[in-house]
Write an enzyme that holds these catalytic residues in place. Structure first.
Site, PDB file in Angstrom:
ATOM      1  N   ASP A  98       0.853  -1.173   0.000  1.00  0.00           N
ATOM      2  CA  ASP A  98       0.000   0.000   0.000  1.00  0.00           C
ATOM      3  C   ASP A  98       0.896   1.232   0.000  1.00  0.00           C
ATOM      4  OD1 ASP A  98      -2.294   1.649   0.429  1.00  0.00           O
ATOM      5  OD2 ASP A  98      -3.246  -0.022   1.498  1.00  0.00           O
ATOM      6  N   ASP A 200      -2.841   4.895  -2.126  1.00  0.00           N
ATOM      7  CA  ASP A 200      -3.769   5.420  -1.131  1.00  0.00           C
ATOM      8  C   ASP A 200      -4.078   6.903  -1.328  1.00  0.00           C
ATOM      9  OD1 ASP A 200      -4.974   4.967   1.667  1.00  0.00           O
ATOM     10  OD2 ASP A 200      -3.696   6.702   2.032  1.00  0.00           O
ATOM     11  N   GLU A 257      -6.609   4.474  -5.405  1.00  0.00           N
ATOM     12  CA  GLU A 257      -7.791   4.831  -4.634  1.00  0.00           C
ATOM     13  C   GLU A 257      -8.124   6.263  -5.039  1.00  0.00           C
ATOM     14  OE1 GLU A 257      -9.532   5.197  -0.086  1.00  0.00           O
ATOM     15  OE2 GLU A 257      -7.576   6.024  -0.566  1.00  0.00           O
ATOM     16  N   HIS A 329     -11.598  -2.334   3.449  1.00  0.00           N
ATOM     17  CA  HIS A 329     -11.376  -2.066   4.880  1.00  0.00           C
ATOM     18  C   HIS A 329     -11.944  -0.734   5.335  1.00  0.00           C
ATOM     19  CE1 HIS A 329      -8.415   0.272   2.824  1.00  0.00           C
ATOM     20  NE2 HIS A 329      -8.060   0.867   3.942  1.00  0.00           N
ATOM     21  N   ASP A 330     -12.447   0.075   4.404  1.00  0.00           N
ATOM     22  CA  ASP A 330     -13.021   1.368   4.774  1.00  0.00           C
ATOM     23  C   ASP A 330     -14.540   1.362   4.728  1.00  0.00           C
ATOM     24  OD1 ASP A 330     -10.546   2.618   5.075  1.00  0.00           O
ATOM     25  OD2 ASP A 330     -10.458   3.173   2.955  1.00  0.00           O
TER      26      ASP A 330
HETATM   27  C1  GLC Z   1      -7.441   5.680   2.557  1.00  0.00           C
HETATM   28  C2  GLC Z   1      -7.396   4.394   3.332  1.00  0.00           C
HETATM   29  C3  GLC Z   1      -7.981   4.617   4.696  1.00  0.00           C
HETATM   30  C4  GLC Z   1      -7.142   5.660   5.380  1.00  0.00           C
HETATM   31  C5  GLC Z   1      -6.978   6.917   4.541  1.00  0.00           C
HETATM   32  C6  GLC Z   1      -5.854   7.756   5.033  1.00  0.00           C
HETATM   33  O1  GLC Z   1      -8.735   6.122   2.348  1.00  0.00           O
HETATM   34  O2  GLC Z   1      -8.042   3.370   2.623  1.00  0.00           O
HETATM   35  O3  GLC Z   1      -8.049   3.442   5.442  1.00  0.00           O
HETATM   36  O4  GLC Z   1      -7.725   5.984   6.604  1.00  0.00           O
HETATM   37  O5  GLC Z   1      -6.680   6.646   3.201  1.00  0.00           O
HETATM   38  O6  GLC Z   1      -4.617   7.169   4.710  1.00  0.00           O
END
Ligand code: GLC
Ligand code: CA
Length: 557
Positions: A98, A200, A257, A329-330
């Site tokens: 990641d 991310d 993402e 996971h979010d």
């Molecule tokens: C992304 C991740 C999340 C995290 C955020 C800050 O959205 O998936 O879990 O809290 O970034 O890094």
């Protein structure tokens, strides 16, 4: 479209902290993952994305990295990581890490140096500004609540920007030295044999400058970050540089993402020579959202679910591939969120699986999805660990909800729904650990677990195996991977139906997304029924009579 090695792959997301604990300390770890590679292989997985395992204070569960070049001891050692890459390779599997580079941890040495000397080299790695008359530079609300500015520790007249938690200071991508640090680190990892990265929160790296206020949108007198991001121009320059300086050199896979991408820019992101190999389709996760906060979210109707997916799929035919998810996971568990209550059964879960795995794009399965893990019923906010849930709970209380209602509202959307331990067995700790798990196990592990599903003809796990096998079957692989998506859905009737077609084959994917039976017209002659989620399929000439939540894939002419 140029063919790439990842186009026909099936990916799986591991949340390491909750996957498998090999040493009884209650925290999942890398040796635990190695021990489960054969399990993933049996399911049919090719690519494994690990949520962050770098050194971190775990303020945001590893999305706050204090050392990009080392593994957090709670997850294992560098040798463990090298073993994981090697063991994956032996099984023709690829590991993704990641890439969290919008921000680092406030415990990273760069930030420690920045605090010592805000005007020096490392001060310029961050966004450090003067506090004038006790006022922060802008009114942006951080994603996790409160101002996105905090005083620089030890200073009363200087502050730093954090779009996420205050323990996640934003890195200043405008500074070439920062970019060089990131590229060096990414290449260092790719040289170790990684298959690539999940990237991310990447859209946040480009801020609209100079800083200014945006319209206040809640009674906290702040403005959501998205208002600023909508005005930020030029993220593409950073992203193409990142691609050219890292991923391209290694023929690595990258999945972004990306939220808030402008429609006319999708091709820049994931077209041939896009910034990324692919990016997640978050369309369904946004349905029912509300500016006010989670407490005001509305549940997702089948109709909206069908419309959302079909429209994003149709858009992508001539552009590239999206990465298709049900959850991550979010997000809460997809079966709890997208299936109406009557449909939260094995049959409904299989329907959702079939619909997703039939789409054009790269499937990403989140740990536990393959066995139908469901949301948790937290009975107290103290059972929740996630910073985002705790903030949303406060938002709900401030809006006047009772403690009970606030908890009920956040229960449904809590990120911890997806972060409870993977359910391997029916035992008290779900076979996840011999010790005390870092977060409570979902008590429904007594009925939802790997052990009771693996090798069982009618289980959800076996159904996922069959769906994956179909995507890899030499006879159907081409159409499954590259075939165009043509919608035949009738969202208003809760019918999700689509054709995947290329010059040689046509597949019809259909589901009755409701409890009452309904008919569906088959857009061609049936050659062969390939998969049904449950029961027999009633076909009369060109018509199907589908029972509630029944779904099928068939080859047609
Ligand atoms: C992304 C991740 C999340 C995290 C955020 C800050 O959205 O998936 O879990 O809290 O970034 O890094
Ligand atoms: Ca452990």
């Amino acid at each position: 479209m140029n063919k790439k090695w990842w186009h026909d792959k099936i990916a799986y997301q591991i949340y390491p902290k909750s996957f498998f604990d090999s040493n009884g300390d209650g925290i999942g770890d890398i040796p635990g993952i190695i021990g489960k590679l054969d399990y993933l292989k049996e399911l049919g997985i090719d690519i494994i994305w690990l949520s962050p395992i770098f050194c971190s204070p775990l303020a945001d569960q590893g999305y706050d990295i204090s050392d990009y070049y080392n593994i957090d001891p709670r997850f294992g050692t560098m040798t463990d990581m090298e073993n994981l890459i090697a063991e994956a390779k032996k099984r023709d599997m690829y590991i993704l890490m990641d890439l969290v580079a919008n921000h680092c941890s406030d415990e990273h040495e760069w930030f420690a140096e920045a605090i010592k000397n805000p005007e020096g080299k490392y001060g310029k790695y961050f966004y450090i500004e003067d506090v004038k008359d006790g006022k922060m530079p802008t009114n942006w609300r951080s994603y996790f609540g409160g101002s996105s500015w905090d005083l620089l520790p030890g200073w009363s007249d200087k502050c730093y920007l954090h779009l996420f938690h205050k323990k996640q200071p934003d890195l200043n991508w405008e500074n070439k030295e920062v970019r060089e640090e990131i590229y060096k680190m990414v290449n260092w990892w790719l040289d170790k044999g990684l298959g690539g990265f999940r990237i991310d929160a990447i859209i946040n790296i480009k801020k609209a400058l100079p800083f200014k206020d945006y319209p206040v949108d809640r009674d906290d007198n702040l403005s959501k970050v998205n208002n600023m991001l909508a005005e930020a121009q030029g993220v593409g320059e950073f992203l193409s540089e990142l691609r050219d300086r890292t991923f391209h050199l290694h023929d690595a896979f990258s999945v972004g993402e990306v939220f808030d991408v402008k429609e006319n820019e999708i091709a820049n992101f994931v077209g041939d020579n896009g910034y990324f190999s692919t990016m997640f389709d978050f369309g369904t996760t946004l349905i029912g959202g509300d500016e006010k906060g989670w407490y005001a979210y509305k549940s997702v109707s089948p109709e909206e679910y069908i419309r959302t997916i079909c429209s994003s799929q149709e858009k992508m035919n001539d552009i590239g591939f999206l990465a298709n998810i049900i959850e991550n996971h979010d997000e809460p568990r997809g079966v709890s969120r997208y299936l109406p209550e009557e449909g939260r059964t094995e049959k409904g879960k299989k329907m959702l699986a079939l619909l997703t795995m039939g789409l054009r794009g790269i499937p990403f399965i989140y740990q536990g999805q393959e066995i139908g893990m469901e949301n948790v019923q937290f009975s107290s906010i103290n059972q929740v660990d996630d910073i985002s849930t705790i903030d949303e709970y406060k938002v709900a209380l401030r809006a006047g909800l009772s403690e009970e209602d606030a908890l009920h509202a956040v229960n449904k959307y809590s990120r911890d729904n997806a972060r409870t331990p993977m359910q391997w067995t029916a035992e008290k700790t779900a076979g996840f650990t011999d010790g005390e798990p870092w977060i409570g196990v979902n008590p429904n592990c007594n009925r939802i677990n790997v052990e009771s599903q693996i090798g069982k003809e009618n289980s959800l796990f076996t159904f996922y195996q069959k769906l994956i096998a179909l995507r890899k079957n030499p006879e159907y692989k081409d159409v499954m991977v590259y075939g165009r998506f043509v919608s035949h859905a009738k969202p208003e009737e809760n019918l999700m139906a689509y054709v995947r077609e290329d010059k040689k084959k046509r597949l019809f994917v259909v589901a009755n997304y409701q409890s009452k039976p309904q008919k569906a017209v088959i857009p061609g002659q049936v050659v062969k029924v390939l998969l049904i989620n449950e029961g027999e399929l009633v076909i009369e000439e060109q018509e199907l009579l589908l029972s509630g939540f029944q779904a099928a894939i068939m080859e047609i002419q």
